[in-house]
Design a protein around this motif. Structure first.
Motif, PDB file in Angstrom:
ATOM      1  N   CYS A 186       8.071   3.520   4.302  1.00 56.13           N
ATOM      2  CA  CYS A 186       9.031   4.067   3.336  1.00 56.13           C
ATOM      3  C   CYS A 186       8.417   5.302   2.666  1.00 56.13           C
ATOM      4  O   CYS A 186       7.406   5.210   1.970  1.00 56.13           O
ATOM      5  CB  CYS A 186       9.379   3.011   2.297  1.00 56.13           C
ATOM      6  N   LYS A 187       9.042   6.454   2.886  1.00 60.21           N
ATOM      7  CA  LYS A 187       8.501   7.715   2.371  1.00 60.21           C
ATOM      8  C   LYS A 187       9.104   8.014   0.996  1.00 60.21           C
ATOM      9  O   LYS A 187      10.320   8.109   0.833  1.00 60.21           O
ATOM     10  CB  LYS A 187       8.817   8.855   3.333  1.00 60.21           C
ATOM     11  N   ILE A 188       8.217   8.143   0.011  1.00 61.16           N
ATOM     12  CA  ILE A 188       8.635   8.369  -1.373  1.00 61.16           C
ATOM     13  C   ILE A 188       7.993   9.649  -1.894  1.00 61.16           C
ATOM     14  O   ILE A 188       6.765   9.831  -1.776  1.00 61.16           O
ATOM     15  CB  ILE A 188       8.222   7.174  -2.261  1.00 61.16           C
ATOM     16  N   PRO A 189       8.771  10.571  -2.474  1.00 59.67           N
ATOM     17  CA  PRO A 189       8.205  11.816  -3.008  1.00 59.67           C
ATOM     18  C   PRO A 189       7.157  11.544  -4.086  1.00 59.67           C
ATOM     19  O   PRO A 189       7.276  10.577  -4.845  1.00 59.67           O
ATOM     20  CB  PRO A 189       9.420  12.538  -3.600  1.00 59.67           C
ATOM     21  N   GLU A 190       6.162  12.405  -4.171  1.00 63.75           N
ATOM     22  CA  GLU A 190       5.081  12.190  -5.132  1.00 63.75           C
ATOM     23  C   GLU A 190       5.579  12.217  -6.571  1.00 63.75           C
ATOM     24  O   GLU A 190       4.974  11.600  -7.455  1.00 63.75           O
ATOM     25  CB  GLU A 190       3.986  13.242  -4.945  1.00 63.75           C
ATOM     26  N   PHE A 236       8.161  -0.494  -8.642  1.00 64.89           N
ATOM     27  CA  PHE A 236       7.288  -1.436  -7.947  1.00 64.89           C
ATOM     28  C   PHE A 236       5.833  -0.997  -8.018  1.00 64.89           C
ATOM     29  O   PHE A 236       5.529   0.191  -8.186  1.00 64.89           O
ATOM     30  CB  PHE A 236       7.703  -1.578  -6.481  1.00 64.89           C
ATOM     31  N   THR A 237       4.967  -1.967  -7.907  1.00 60.41           N
ATOM     32  CA  THR A 237       3.532  -1.699  -7.887  1.00 60.41           C
ATOM     33  C   THR A 237       3.047  -1.601  -6.450  1.00 60.41           C
ATOM     34  O   THR A 237       3.549  -2.291  -5.552  1.00 60.41           O
ATOM     35  CB  THR A 237       2.752  -2.820  -8.591  1.00 60.41           C
ATOM     36  N   ALA A 238       2.060  -0.730  -6.234  1.00 62.70           N
ATOM     37  CA  ALA A 238       1.467  -0.569  -4.910  1.00 62.70           C
ATOM     38  C   ALA A 238       0.036  -0.065  -5.063  1.00 62.70           C
ATOM     39  O   ALA A 238      -0.302   0.600  -6.046  1.00 62.70           O
ATOM     40  CB  ALA A 238       2.280   0.399  -4.052  1.00 62.70           C
ATOM     41  N   LYS A 239      -0.779  -0.392  -4.103  1.00 64.22           N
ATOM     42  CA  LYS A 239      -2.180   0.011  -4.121  1.00 64.22           C
ATOM     43  C   LYS A 239      -2.312   1.443  -3.602  1.00 64.22           C
ATOM     44  O   LYS A 239      -1.813   1.784  -2.527  1.00 64.22           O
ATOM     45  CB  LYS A 239      -3.005  -0.939  -3.252  1.00 64.22           C
ATOM     46  N   THR A 240      -2.977   2.290  -4.386  1.00 62.33           N
ATOM     47  CA  THR A 240      -3.247   3.674  -3.999  1.00 62.33           C
ATOM     48  C   THR A 240      -4.757   3.926  -4.079  1.00 62.33           C
ATOM     49  O   THR A 240      -5.513   3.051  -4.493  1.00 62.33           O
ATOM     50  CB  THR A 240      -2.519   4.665  -4.929  1.00 62.33           C
ATOM     51  N   GLU A 241      -5.173   5.115  -3.722  1.00 67.97           N
ATOM     52  CA  GLU A 241      -6.599   5.445  -3.807  1.00 67.97           C
ATOM     53  C   GLU A 241      -7.106   5.358  -5.242  1.00 67.97           C
ATOM     54  O   GLU A 241      -8.274   5.046  -5.486  1.00 67.97           O
ATOM     55  CB  GLU A 241      -6.847   6.855  -3.253  1.00 67.97           C
ATOM     56  N   GLY A 242      -6.233   5.622  -6.198  1.00 67.83           N
ATOM     57  CA  GLY A 242      -6.630   5.582  -7.607  1.00 67.83           C
ATOM     58  C   GLY A 242      -6.484   4.230  -8.254  1.00 67.83           C
ATOM     59  O   GLY A 242      -6.668   4.092  -9.467  1.00 67.83           O
ATOM     60  N   GLY A 243      -6.155   3.201  -7.467  1.00 67.07           N
ATOM     61  CA  GLY A 243      -5.959   1.865  -8.013  1.00 67.07           C
ATOM     62  C   GLY A 243      -4.497   1.436  -7.871  1.00 67.07           C
ATOM     63  O   GLY A 243      -3.719   2.070  -7.154  1.00 67.07           O
ATOM     64  N   VAL A 244      -4.118   0.374  -8.548  1.00 68.34           N
ATOM     65  CA  VAL A 244      -2.734  -0.089  -8.488  1.00 68.34           C
ATOM     66  C   VAL A 244      -1.860   0.867  -9.309  1.00 68.34           C
ATOM     67  O   VAL A 244      -2.130   1.108 -10.484  1.00 68.34           O
ATOM     68  CB  VAL A 244      -2.593  -1.523  -9.021  1.00 68.34           C
ATOM     69  N   GLY A 250       3.798   7.672 -14.275  1.00 65.08           N
ATOM     70  CA  GLY A 250       2.482   7.776 -14.905  1.00 65.08           C
ATOM     71  C   GLY A 250       1.473   8.331 -13.926  1.00 65.08           C
ATOM     72  O   GLY A 250       1.814   9.101 -13.020  1.00 65.08           O
ATOM     73  N   LYS A 251       0.234   7.894 -14.070  1.00 58.29           N
ATOM     74  CA  LYS A 251      -0.839   8.336 -13.186  1.00 58.29           C
ATOM     75  C   LYS A 251      -1.229   7.221 -12.233  1.00 58.29           C
ATOM     76  O   LYS A 251      -0.938   6.059 -12.465  1.00 58.29           O
ATOM     77  CB  LYS A 251      -2.055   8.763 -14.024  1.00 58.29           C
ATOM     78  N   GLU A 252      -1.892   7.592 -11.159  1.00 63.10           N
ATOM     79  CA  GLU A 252      -2.421   6.571 -10.267  1.00 63.10           C
ATOM     80  C   GLU A 252      -3.379   5.667 -11.048  1.00 63.10           C
ATOM     81  O   GLU A 252      -4.159   6.134 -11.875  1.00 63.10           O
ATOM     82  CB  GLU A 252      -3.166   7.205  -9.080  1.00 63.10           C
ATOM     83  N   VAL A 269       0.836  -1.201   0.000  1.00 57.97           N
ATOM     84  CA  VAL A 269       0.000   0.000   0.000  1.00 57.97           C
ATOM     85  C   VAL A 269       0.873   1.254   0.000  1.00 57.97           C
ATOM     86  O   VAL A 269       1.856   1.343   0.749  1.00 57.97           O
ATOM     87  CB  VAL A 269      -0.924   0.022   1.239  1.00 57.97           C
ATOM     88  N   ALA A 270       0.518   2.226  -0.845  1.00 61.72           N
ATOM     89  CA  ALA A 270       1.170   3.534  -0.877  1.00 61.72           C
ATOM     90  C   ALA A 270       0.121   4.581  -0.517  1.00 61.72           C
ATOM     91  O   ALA A 270      -0.789   4.869  -1.305  1.00 61.72           O
ATOM     92  CB  ALA A 270       1.766   3.807  -2.253  1.00 61.72           C
TER      93      ALA A 270
END
Length: 385
Positions: free
Chosen positions: A212-216, A168-176, A221-223, A140-141
């Protein structure tokens, strides 16, 4: 489809063959026993114009030799050193994804150094709860201000212990979604390496994210585009690379076996290669390898015509599964033909078999490729999905 190679393709193939025989083959057995990934050899391959940047545009540090040429050179590399074939299969996946989904700043920042062999990159999609089902994402991100805070884990990631850059792939509010992160980032752990039987010097390991904190700006691409991006890389780069590796292993097995059977004299001084029963088995091996090569060349040719993984997903999946099955089958037959010698570690056939077995799970397990192919053939599912 033209079955003849261009002068440039022949030249690149010969460059790869010469380097593989002189630089890789003499070290392959030792690196199998004492697996340490040889970054110096990877960099040298890239300097020759046949490495990680093979299909990357020159403006980003690549060589733009084309997909078919990449397959041709990767076959030669894998014949001498299958683990280096795996490296040339997997490292470019992330670059291909960045090339098609990253912004200009990301492309210029990450692609050139990796394409030149100065850094190593990996793509991490597989999780403990879902390997071939890469949509099953539990990492999760969470967006917090101008950053994403990531928690989760990935497994069986090729060259994770060696990587300087990870997509890497991670789940966000906008999807994977897909992200890029650099080694040394707080909360990111790459490796340790897992023990494995084949392709040992191209180490595989897990990746862990703990707050793990990653800058936006590290969002690629897009969420919600993460699965589409990862699948493009796996289908158009990962599977063709695995195809080349499997063909290279098969050819190496046949050459090694033929050499032994011609030299081995029994039954009144006759070479084993002169026995008709053995010749039948050799003929079967040769036919299967030739079919593998033609299928591999077709995949490269189609990609060079501008076809995408969505358009030729079934051809790529079928070829990946077939070439892998042939590599395993040929290695088993060769060991049987060579008797006790075939089982000796120093004879190489056991190493080839171990390497061949690893081609099954890599870039989408063979059974999964067959399942997806069957569903597309029956109209139940589209590989372009």
């Amino acid at each position: 489809m033209d079955f003849g190679l261009t002068p440039e393709q022949e030249k690149l193939k010969n460059i790869a063959k010469e380097f593989a025989e002189k630089e890789l083959a003499p070290k392959a057995r030792e690196l199998d026993k004492n697996p340490v990934f040889p970054r110096d050899l990877l960099k040298r391959i890239c300097e020759l114009g046949i490495g990680v940047g093979a299909i990357i545009p020159k403006e980003y540090g690549g060589n733009a030799i084309g997909h078919l040429a990449r397959i041709l050179v990767n076959i030669e590399i894998a014949k001498a050193s299958a683990f280096m074939g795996l490296a040339l299969q997997t490292i470019p996946i992330g670059l291909w994804v960045l090339l098609h989904f990253g912004n200009e700043e990301q492309k210029k920042k990450y692609i050139p150094e990796v394409a030149k062999g100065e850094k190593i990159a990996c793509l991490a999609a597989t999780e403990p709860t879902g390997g071939s089902d890469i949509a099953n994402v539990n990492t999760v991100a969470k967006k917090v201000g101008n950053n994403y805070v990531v928690n989760g884990s990935k497994v069986f990631i090729t060259l994770a212990p060696e990587s300087d850059v990870c997509l890497f792939t991670a789940k966000t509010e906008g999807g994977v979604s897909l992200f890029v992160v650099e080694k040394g980032t707080e909360g990111l752990t790459l490796g340790p390496a897992d023990e494995r039987e084949g392709l040992r010097a191209a180490k595989v390991g897990g990746i862990r994210f703990k707050d793990c904190k990653i800058p936006e700006e590290n969002l690629v691409g897009k969420e919600g585009q993460g699965l589409r991006a990862a699948l493009k890389g796996i289908t158009e780069v990962g599977r063709p690379g695995n195809i080349a590796m499997a063909v290279g292993i098969s050819e190496a097995v046949l050459e090694r076996t033929l050499q032994f059977l011609k030299d081995r004299k029994l039954y009144g001084g006759k070479a084993l290669a002169g026995l008709q029963g053995i010749q039948f088995t050799l003929a079967d091996m040769y036919m299967e390898i030739e079919a593998s090569k033609l299928l591999a060349y077709k995949v490269g040719w189609l990609l060079d015509q501008g076809k995408t993984g969505v358009e030729i997903g079934k051809e790529i999946a079928a070829t990946k599964a077939y070439t892998s099955e042939v590599a395993k089958k040929v290695a088993f037959k060769a060991i049987s033909l060579c008797g006790a010698y075939g089982t000796l570690p120093g004879f190489d056939l056991i190493r080839y078999l171990r390497d061949a077995l690893e081609t099954d799970a890599s870039a989408g397990a063979n059974n999964v490729c067959k399942m997806l192919l069957g569903k597309e053939l029956t109209g139940i599912f589209s590989l372009g999905g």
